[in-house]
Design a protein around this motif. Sequence first.
Motif, PDB file in Angstrom:
ATOM      1  N   GLY A  14       0.831  -1.216   0.000  1.00  0.00           N
ATOM      2  CA  GLY A  14       0.000   0.000   0.000  1.00  0.00           C
ATOM      3  C   GLY A  14       0.853   1.248   0.000  1.00  0.00           C
ATOM      4  O   GLY A  14       0.549   2.228   0.676  1.00  0.00           O
ATOM      5  N   ALA A  15       1.926   1.215  -0.817  1.00  0.00           N
ATOM      6  CA  ALA A  15       2.960   2.261  -0.717  1.00  0.00           C
ATOM      7  C   ALA A  15       2.784   3.392  -1.723  1.00  0.00           C
ATOM      8  O   ALA A  15       3.597   4.317  -1.740  1.00  0.00           O
ATOM      9  CB  ALA A  15       4.340   1.637  -0.883  1.00  0.00           C
ATOM     10  N   SER A  16       1.734   3.357  -2.556  1.00  0.00           N
ATOM     11  CA  SER A  16       1.651   4.390  -3.594  1.00  0.00           C
ATOM     12  C   SER A  16       1.141   5.716  -3.065  1.00  0.00           C
ATOM     13  O   SER A  16       1.307   6.747  -3.725  1.00  0.00           O
ATOM     14  CB  SER A  16       0.775   3.901  -4.752  1.00  0.00           C
ATOM     15  N   GLY A  18      -0.667   7.992   0.712  1.00  0.00           N
ATOM     16  CA  GLY A  18      -1.072   7.989   2.117  1.00  0.00           C
ATOM     17  C   GLY A  18       0.048   7.570   3.062  1.00  0.00           C
ATOM     18  O   GLY A  18       1.219   7.915   2.892  1.00  0.00           O
ATOM     19  N   ILE A  19      -0.326   6.801   4.079  1.00  0.00           N
ATOM     20  CA  ILE A  19       0.611   6.394   5.127  1.00  0.00           C
ATOM     21  C   ILE A  19       1.719   5.498   4.559  1.00  0.00           C
ATOM     22  O   ILE A  19       2.896   5.655   4.912  1.00  0.00           O
ATOM     23  CB  ILE A  19      -0.165   5.670   6.259  1.00  0.00           C
ATOM     24  N   GLY A  20       1.365   4.586   3.660  1.00  0.00           N
ATOM     25  CA  GLY A  20       2.362   3.677   3.088  1.00  0.00           C
ATOM     26  C   GLY A  20       3.425   4.435   2.309  1.00  0.00           C
ATOM     27  O   GLY A  20       4.624   4.130   2.407  1.00  0.00           O
ATOM     28  N   ARG A  39      -1.515  -1.933  -5.939  1.00  0.00           N
ATOM     29  CA  ARG A  39      -2.069  -2.595  -7.113  1.00  0.00           C
ATOM     30  C   ARG A  39      -1.762  -1.897  -8.437  1.00  0.00           C
ATOM     31  O   ARG A  39      -1.573  -2.542  -9.453  1.00  0.00           O
ATOM     32  CB  ARG A  39      -3.589  -2.734  -6.961  1.00  0.00           C
ATOM     33  N   ASN A  88       0.918  -2.656   5.332  1.00  0.00           N
ATOM     34  CA  ASN A  88       0.180  -1.394   5.462  1.00  0.00           C
ATOM     35  C   ASN A  88      -1.121  -1.376   4.651  1.00  0.00           C
ATOM     36  O   ASN A  88      -2.082  -0.733   5.047  1.00  0.00           O
ATOM     37  CB  ASN A  88       1.095  -0.241   5.013  1.00  0.00           C
ATOM     38  N   ALA A  89      -1.172  -2.091   3.524  1.00  0.00           N
ATOM     39  CA  ALA A  89      -2.358  -2.035   2.661  1.00  0.00           C
ATOM     40  C   ALA A  89      -3.596  -2.514   3.413  1.00  0.00           C
ATOM     41  O   ALA A  89      -3.531  -3.465   4.189  1.00  0.00           O
ATOM     42  CB  ALA A  89      -2.146  -2.892   1.414  1.00  0.00           C
ATOM     43  N   ALA A  90      -4.707  -1.835   3.190  1.00  0.00           N
ATOM     44  CA  ALA A  90      -5.977  -2.259   3.811  1.00  0.00           C
ATOM     45  C   ALA A  90      -7.131  -1.731   2.985  1.00  0.00           C
ATOM     46  O   ALA A  90      -6.967  -0.835   2.154  1.00  0.00           O
ATOM     47  CB  ALA A  90      -6.069  -1.741   5.251  1.00  0.00           C
ATOM     48  N   VAL A 112      -7.791  -8.809   2.528  1.00  0.00           N
ATOM     49  CA  VAL A 112      -6.729  -7.795   2.374  1.00  0.00           C
ATOM     50  C   VAL A 112      -6.122  -7.413   3.727  1.00  0.00           C
ATOM     51  O   VAL A 112      -4.903  -7.317   3.865  1.00  0.00           O
ATOM     52  CB  VAL A 112      -7.285  -6.532   1.663  1.00  0.00           C
ATOM     53  N   ALA A 140      -2.198  -1.249  12.062  1.00  0.00           N
ATOM     54  CA  ALA A 140      -3.540  -1.585  12.536  1.00  0.00           C
ATOM     55  C   ALA A 140      -4.376  -0.298  12.581  1.00  0.00           C
ATOM     56  O   ALA A 140      -4.364   0.491  11.641  1.00  0.00           O
ATOM     57  CB  ALA A 140      -3.437  -2.254  13.904  1.00  0.00           C
ATOM     58  N   TYR A 154     -14.389  -3.703   9.535  1.00  0.00           N
ATOM     59  CA  TYR A 154     -12.989  -3.245   9.373  1.00  0.00           C
ATOM     60  C   TYR A 154     -12.254  -3.338  10.704  1.00  0.00           C
ATOM     61  O   TYR A 154     -11.115  -3.824  10.771  1.00  0.00           O
ATOM     62  CB  TYR A 154     -13.039  -1.805   8.856  1.00  0.00           C
ATOM     63  N   LYS A 158      -8.718  -5.276  12.249  1.00  0.00           N
ATOM     64  CA  LYS A 158      -7.607  -4.582  12.909  1.00  0.00           C
ATOM     65  C   LYS A 158      -7.368  -5.149  14.314  1.00  0.00           C
ATOM     66  O   LYS A 158      -6.222  -5.237  14.768  1.00  0.00           O
ATOM     67  CB  LYS A 158      -7.879  -3.075  12.951  1.00  0.00           C
ATOM     68  N   VAL A 185      -5.998  10.015  10.343  1.00  0.00           N
ATOM     69  CA  VAL A 185      -4.869  10.595   9.602  1.00  0.00           C
ATOM     70  C   VAL A 185      -5.395  11.115   8.265  1.00  0.00           C
ATOM     71  O   VAL A 185      -6.218  10.465   7.614  1.00  0.00           O
ATOM     72  CB  VAL A 185      -3.783   9.520   9.355  1.00  0.00           C
TER      73      VAL A 185
HETATM   74  N1  LIG Z   1      -6.061   7.215   7.328  1.00  0.00           N
HETATM   75  C1  LIG Z   1      -6.460   6.904   8.556  1.00  0.00           C
HETATM   76  O1  LIG Z   1      -7.121   7.698   9.249  1.00  0.00           O
HETATM   77  C2  LIG Z   1      -6.082   5.572   9.146  1.00  0.00           C
HETATM   78  C3  LIG Z   1      -6.355   5.364  10.513  1.00  0.00           C
HETATM   79  C4  LIG Z   1      -6.016   4.147  11.085  1.00  0.00           C
HETATM   80  C5  LIG Z   1      -5.409   3.176  10.321  1.00  0.00           C
HETATM   81  N2  LIG Z   1      -5.171   3.389   8.997  1.00  0.00           N
HETATM   82  C6  LIG Z   1      -4.510   2.309   8.253  1.00  0.00           C
HETATM   83  O2  LIG Z   1      -3.382   2.828   7.578  1.00  0.00           O
HETATM   84  C7  LIG Z   1      -3.118   2.041   6.415  1.00  0.00           C
HETATM   85  C8  LIG Z   1      -2.953   2.946   5.210  1.00  0.00           C
HETATM   86  O3  LIG Z   1      -4.134   3.689   5.020  1.00  0.00           O
HETATM   87  P1  LIG Z   1      -4.147   5.099   4.270  1.00  0.00           P
HETATM   88  O4  LIG Z   1      -5.056   5.973   5.051  1.00  0.00           O
HETATM   89  O5  LIG Z   1      -2.773   5.545   3.974  1.00  0.00           O
HETATM   90  O6  LIG Z   1      -4.882   4.675   2.899  1.00  0.00           O
HETATM   91  P2  LIG Z   1      -4.794   5.294   1.408  1.00  0.00           P
HETATM   92  O7  LIG Z   1      -4.278   6.674   1.414  1.00  0.00           O
HETATM   93  O8  LIG Z   1      -6.134   5.025   0.805  1.00  0.00           O
HETATM   94  O9  LIG Z   1      -3.700   4.361   0.684  1.00  0.00           O
HETATM   95  C9  LIG Z   1      -3.954   2.998   0.572  1.00  0.00           C
HETATM   96  C10 LIG Z   1      -2.809   2.327  -0.171  1.00  0.00           C
HETATM   97  O10 LIG Z   1      -3.051   0.923  -0.203  1.00  0.00           O
HETATM   98  C11 LIG Z   1      -3.134   0.465  -1.553  1.00  0.00           C
HETATM   99  N3  LIG Z   1      -4.101  -0.623  -1.596  1.00  0.00           N
HETATM  100  C12 LIG Z   1      -5.430  -0.573  -1.362  1.00  0.00           C
HETATM  101  N4  LIG Z   1      -5.977  -1.799  -1.492  1.00  0.00           N
HETATM  102  C13 LIG Z   1      -4.949  -2.639  -1.803  1.00  0.00           C
HETATM  103  C14 LIG Z   1      -4.846  -4.024  -2.081  1.00  0.00           C
HETATM  104  N5  LIG Z   1      -5.931  -4.826  -2.076  1.00  0.00           N
HETATM  105  N6  LIG Z   1      -3.639  -4.539  -2.360  1.00  0.00           N
HETATM  106  C15 LIG Z   1      -2.536  -3.764  -2.394  1.00  0.00           C
HETATM  107  N7  LIG Z   1      -2.567  -2.442  -2.142  1.00  0.00           N
HETATM  108  C16 LIG Z   1      -3.760  -1.896  -1.876  1.00  0.00           C
HETATM  109  C17 LIG Z   1      -3.482   1.701  -2.377  1.00  0.00           C
HETATM  110  O11 LIG Z   1      -3.027   1.636  -3.719  1.00  0.00           O
HETATM  111  P3  LIG Z   1      -3.858   0.867  -4.878  1.00  0.00           P
HETATM  112  O12 LIG Z   1      -5.291   1.317  -4.751  1.00  0.00           O
HETATM  113  O13 LIG Z   1      -3.208   1.280  -6.162  1.00  0.00           O
HETATM  114  O14 LIG Z   1      -3.686  -0.598  -4.628  1.00  0.00           O
HETATM  115  C18 LIG Z   1      -2.679   2.758  -1.617  1.00  0.00           C
HETATM  116  O15 LIG Z   1      -1.316   2.702  -1.986  1.00  0.00           O
HETATM  117  C19 LIG Z   1      -4.277   1.039   6.321  1.00  0.00           C
HETATM  118  O16 LIG Z   1      -3.886  -0.171   6.915  1.00  0.00           O
HETATM  119  C20 LIG Z   1      -5.362   1.688   7.161  1.00  0.00           C
HETATM  120  O17 LIG Z   1      -6.261   0.723   7.676  1.00  0.00           O
HETATM  121  C21 LIG Z   1      -5.491   4.562   8.393  1.00  0.00           C
END
Ligand SMILES: NC(=O)c1ccc[n+]([C@@H]2O[C@H](COP(=O)([O-])OP(=O)(O)OC[C@H]3O[C@@H](n4cnc5c(N)ncnc54)[C@H](OP(=O)(O)O)[C@@H]3O)[C@@H](O)[C@H]2O)c1
Length: 249
Positions: A14-16, A18-20, A39, A88-90, A112, A140, A154, A158, A185
């Motif tokens: 999930g590195a493209s 956000g947090i990743g 992906r 990290n991906a979720a 996932v 998580a 969800y 976690k 975040v």
């Molecule tokens: N943001 C928050 O407030 C928050 C709070 C608590 C925890 N988290 C956790 O932090 C992590 C990152 O979240 P984020 O907020 O940074 O999300 P994000 O900005 O939506 O980024 C998600 C990343 O994961 C990839 N991804 C999504 N589905 C995937 C799959 N099936 N296989 C491989 N890659 C996939 C996406 O790229 P592609 O779509 O191109 O695959 C993207 O790189 C997650 O585990 C989330 O549960 C987030």
Amino acid sequence: MQVSLEGKVALVTGASKGIGFAIAKSMAEAGASVMLSSRKQDQLDDAASRIDGETAVYAANAGNVESAEACVAATIERFGGLDILVNNAATNPHYGGTLDVEPGAFDKTFEVNLRGPLFWSRAAYRQAMAANPGVMINIASVGGLRTEYGLGVYNLTKAALIHLTRQLAGELGPNRVVGIAPGLVRTDFAKVLVDNFGEQLEQGLPLKRLGEPDDIANLAVFLASDKASWITGETYVIDGGAGVRGGVV
Ligand SMILES: NC(=O)c1ccc[n+]([C@@H]2O[C@H](COP(=O)([O-])OP(=O)(O)OC[C@H]3O[C@@H](n4cnc5c(N)ncnc54)[C@H](OP(=O)(O)O)[C@@H]3O)[C@@H](O)[C@H]2O)c1
């Protein structure tokens, strides 16, 4: 204190964006060679181009076991090893009552968010870390530590990921397995919550701001580094103080 990942190889799912992305960028800046995976190839290429450091990309679905094995193999082939895995991906296809979830959405969320980390960890362990111990970091959520309406399914994934972190830490030592549980975040994933409740939630936080991806990345770099060499099994909450106010997101 100097925190360095010089000479280490990291793989971030999930590195493209956000947090990743923030974790991948920070680890590269700390000296690691970093494999970015998610992906969509074009978004991965764009993400890697914005990182100053040694990187490579591998398009893979985090829920797919064969992809996990292939991506770990590609990382080892490209960089000569694997020291740090960041699960990290979720995904979160369902918002609403827990019993209202469609079976397909339930399965996708677990595939996932939970099955993925387990099998990416297995690939990393069997192909690299069994012989050369490293660090696994599971992203998580504070939602894995308490209940709330709307995110029940969800949050189940976690909660289980936090448990998996402890379980694998016990089984895989001297590898370290640690978790990070972020509060809200600013990313695309949280956009609806941030757009609708962001300002209100910020005012309720002791630190008066929502999280930024770099806040999580800073903790991830520390946990991945040798400075955290006596830490394993635990999941660290990072939420701007939401918990001390009794559960503001
Ligand atoms: N943001 C928050 O407030 C928050 C709070 C608590 C925890 N988290 C956790 O932090 C992590 C990152 O979240 P984020 O907020 O940074 O999300 P994000 O900005 O939506 O980024 C998600 C990343 O994961 C990839 N991804 C999504 N589905 C995937 C799959 N099936 N296989 C491989 N890659 C996939 C996406 O790229 P592609 O779509 O191109 O695959 C993207 O790189 C997650 O585990 C989330 O549960 C987030």
